[in-house]
Structure formats: C-alpha cells, structure tokens
Design a protein around this motif. Structure first.
Motif, PDB file in Angstrom:
ATOM      1  N   LYS A 117       9.179  -5.925   0.302  1.00 32.90           N
ATOM      2  CA  LYS A 117       9.414  -6.414   1.667  1.00 32.90           C
ATOM      3  C   LYS A 117      10.857  -6.859   1.842  1.00 32.90           C
ATOM      4  O   LYS A 117      11.464  -6.628   2.890  1.00 32.90           O
ATOM      5  CB  LYS A 117       8.466  -7.567   1.989  1.00 32.90           C
ATOM      6  CG  LYS A 117       7.049  -7.143   2.243  1.00 32.90           C
ATOM      7  CD  LYS A 117       6.168  -8.335   2.552  1.00 32.90           C
ATOM      8  CE  LYS A 117       4.725  -7.915   2.736  1.00 32.90           C
ATOM      9  NZ  LYS A 117       3.860  -9.059   3.016  1.00 32.90           N
TER      10      LYS A 117
ATOM     11  N   LYS B 240       3.038   2.006   1.256  1.00 34.75           N
ATOM     12  CA  LYS B 240       1.952   1.150   1.749  1.00 34.75           C
ATOM     13  C   LYS B 240       2.522  -0.090   2.439  1.00 34.75           C
ATOM     14  O   LYS B 240       2.091  -0.443   3.540  1.00 34.75           O
ATOM     15  CB  LYS B 240       1.051   0.742   0.585  1.00 34.75           C
ATOM     16  CG  LYS B 240      -0.062  -0.185   0.959  1.00 34.75           C
ATOM     17  CD  LYS B 240      -0.870  -0.591  -0.263  1.00 34.75           C
ATOM     18  CE  LYS B 240      -1.813  -1.715   0.075  1.00 34.75           C
ATOM     19  NZ  LYS B 240      -2.458  -2.265  -1.104  1.00 34.75           N
ATOM     20  N   VAL B 241       3.491  -0.740   1.809  1.00 34.82           N
ATOM     21  CA  VAL B 241       4.104  -1.938   2.401  1.00 34.82           C
ATOM     22  C   VAL B 241       4.837  -1.572   3.685  1.00 34.82           C
ATOM     23  O   VAL B 241       4.719  -2.255   4.703  1.00 34.82           O
ATOM     24  CB  VAL B 241       5.054  -2.628   1.392  1.00 34.82           C
ATOM     25  CG1 VAL B 241       5.835  -3.744   2.057  1.00 34.82           C
ATOM     26  CG2 VAL B 241       4.257  -3.158   0.198  1.00 34.82           C
ATOM     27  N   ARG B 242       5.577  -0.491   3.655  1.00 33.83           N
ATOM     28  CA  ARG B 242       6.306  -0.039   4.852  1.00 33.83           C
ATOM     29  C   ARG B 242       5.325   0.238   6.001  1.00 33.83           C
ATOM     30  O   ARG B 242       5.547  -0.164   7.130  1.00 33.83           O
ATOM     31  CB  ARG B 242       7.108   1.217   4.533  1.00 33.83           C
ATOM     32  CG  ARG B 242       8.049   1.653   5.634  1.00 33.83           C
ATOM     33  CD  ARG B 242       8.672   3.016   5.353  1.00 33.83           C
ATOM     34  NE  ARG B 242       9.491   3.103   4.172  1.00 33.83           N
ATOM     35  CZ  ARG B 242      10.819   3.031   4.165  1.00 33.83           C
ATOM     36  NH1 ARG B 242      11.477   2.864   5.289  1.00 33.83           N
ATOM     37  NH2 ARG B 242      11.478   3.162   3.031  1.00 33.83           N
TER      38      ARG B 242
ATOM     39  N   SER C 280       2.180  -0.924   6.382  1.00 36.45           N
ATOM     40  CA  SER C 280       1.479  -2.116   6.853  1.00 36.45           C
ATOM     41  C   SER C 280       2.389  -2.965   7.733  1.00 36.45           C
ATOM     42  O   SER C 280       1.932  -3.566   8.698  1.00 36.45           O
ATOM     43  CB  SER C 280       0.933  -2.936   5.687  1.00 36.45           C
ATOM     44  OG  SER C 280       1.976  -3.552   4.961  1.00 36.45           O
ATOM     45  N   GLN C 281       3.681  -2.975   7.438  1.00 38.72           N
ATOM     46  CA  GLN C 281       4.610  -3.725   8.281  1.00 38.72           C
ATOM     47  C   GLN C 281       4.750  -3.064   9.652  1.00 38.72           C
ATOM     48  O   GLN C 281       4.859  -3.750  10.662  1.00 38.72           O
ATOM     49  CB  GLN C 281       5.975  -3.849   7.600  1.00 38.72           C
ATOM     50  CG  GLN C 281       5.944  -4.802   6.430  1.00 38.72           C
ATOM     51  CD  GLN C 281       7.304  -4.978   5.800  1.00 38.72           C
ATOM     52  OE1 GLN C 281       8.144  -4.090   5.820  1.00 38.72           O
ATOM     53  NE2 GLN C 281       7.528  -6.155   5.259  1.00 38.72           N
TER      54      GLN C 281
ATOM     55  N   GLU D 298       5.067  -6.755  -4.134  1.00 41.98           N
ATOM     56  CA  GLU D 298       5.061  -6.654  -2.675  1.00 41.98           C
ATOM     57  C   GLU D 298       6.176  -7.468  -2.014  1.00 41.98           C
ATOM     58  O   GLU D 298       6.877  -6.953  -1.129  1.00 41.98           O
ATOM     59  CB  GLU D 298       3.700  -7.043  -2.090  1.00 41.98           C
ATOM     60  CG  GLU D 298       2.611  -6.028  -2.347  1.00 41.98           C
ATOM     61  CD  GLU D 298       1.922  -6.223  -3.704  1.00 41.98           C
ATOM     62  OE1 GLU D 298       2.307  -7.125  -4.488  1.00 41.98           O
ATOM     63  OE2 GLU D 298       0.985  -5.450  -3.990  1.00 41.98           O
TER      64      GLU D 298
END
Length: 139
Positions: free
Chosen positions: A76, A122-124, A126-127, A72
């Motif tokens: 990021k 998912k990371v994109r 959530s940001q 993760e």
C-alpha cells in the motif's frame, strides 16, 4: 549510367542510416528490471543504495521492521506514497512493485519473504474498489 549511380548512392545512404540506427539502439543497454535495478532507479536517491536512508529526511530500510513486516502495508505504501514519498501506482506495474519490495525485504541483512505480483494486484484492486465505494457514498 548516372541513374544507376544515383540509385546505388541512395541505397548506400539508406543502408548506412539503418546501420547507424541499429548501432545506436545496441549501444544503449536495456533498463535493469530486477528488484535491485528498480530500487536503484526509483528509490536510491532518497533511501540510498545502502538502504540506510538520510537521517532526518528519508528513513532507513536496512534493518527496519516496517519493510520486513506484513506485506500488505508495504505494498500500500508503494502504491499510494506517504509524506514526501511519491506514489508508484502509475509508474510501476505489479511485477515491478513485487520485485523492488522483494529486493528491499531481503537486502542489507533484512529477512522477509518475497512478495508476489498477485498480492500487489490484489491490493491495487481492493484499493480501487474502496475508492469507487467511497465515491458512491459521497452522493
């Protein structure tokens, strides 16, 4: 007779131009979208093709614990950039970011599991939600 010759000449010109355009399109190879190709296109100017970086300017990726650590934070970093490193959020899609990070995590003696495009998405996502929530808190 001259109308027939003129039409034939016009057809030959169109066919010739089409052939030249097709040959030009075939002459340029498609961009390499593999992890290694994406790294070469987007990262190697700073981190070098060897992954050794430039001491004092750009960190080495070969043998470094950060790119081999939890996925993760690495995702990021590519999405947001840091310091002199640009953000690749708008330049690379989820599949491309996963490919380049998977390459870095397995190249030059590095040994880390691959990164899936679903994790990048998912990371994109959530940001984006975090930024939206922060914008609402500002009011």
């Amino acid at each position: 007779m001259s109308k027939i010759l003129a039409r034939s000449a016009a057809r030959l010109l169109v066919l010739g131009a089409t052939s030249v355009a097709a040959a030009s399109a075939q002459a340029a190879p498609p961009p390499d979208m593999s992890g290694a190709g994406l790294f070469a296109q987007n990262c190697s100017a700073c981190h070098q093709l060897t992954g050794r970086g430039i001491p004092g300017a750009f960190p080495a990726l070969a043998g470094d614990v950060f790119p081999q650590g939890p996925p993760e934070p690495v995702v990021k970093l590519l999405l947001n950039g840091r310091g002199g490193m640009p953000s690749f959020r708008a330049d690379l899609d989820d599949r491309q970011i996963a490919a380049v990070l998977t390459y870095v995590r397995g190249a030059w003696g590095n040994h880390a599991p691959k990164i899936e495009p679903t994790l990048v998405a998912k990371v994109r996502g959530s940001q984006a939600q975090d930024r939206a929530a922060q914008a609402l808190q500002a009011h």
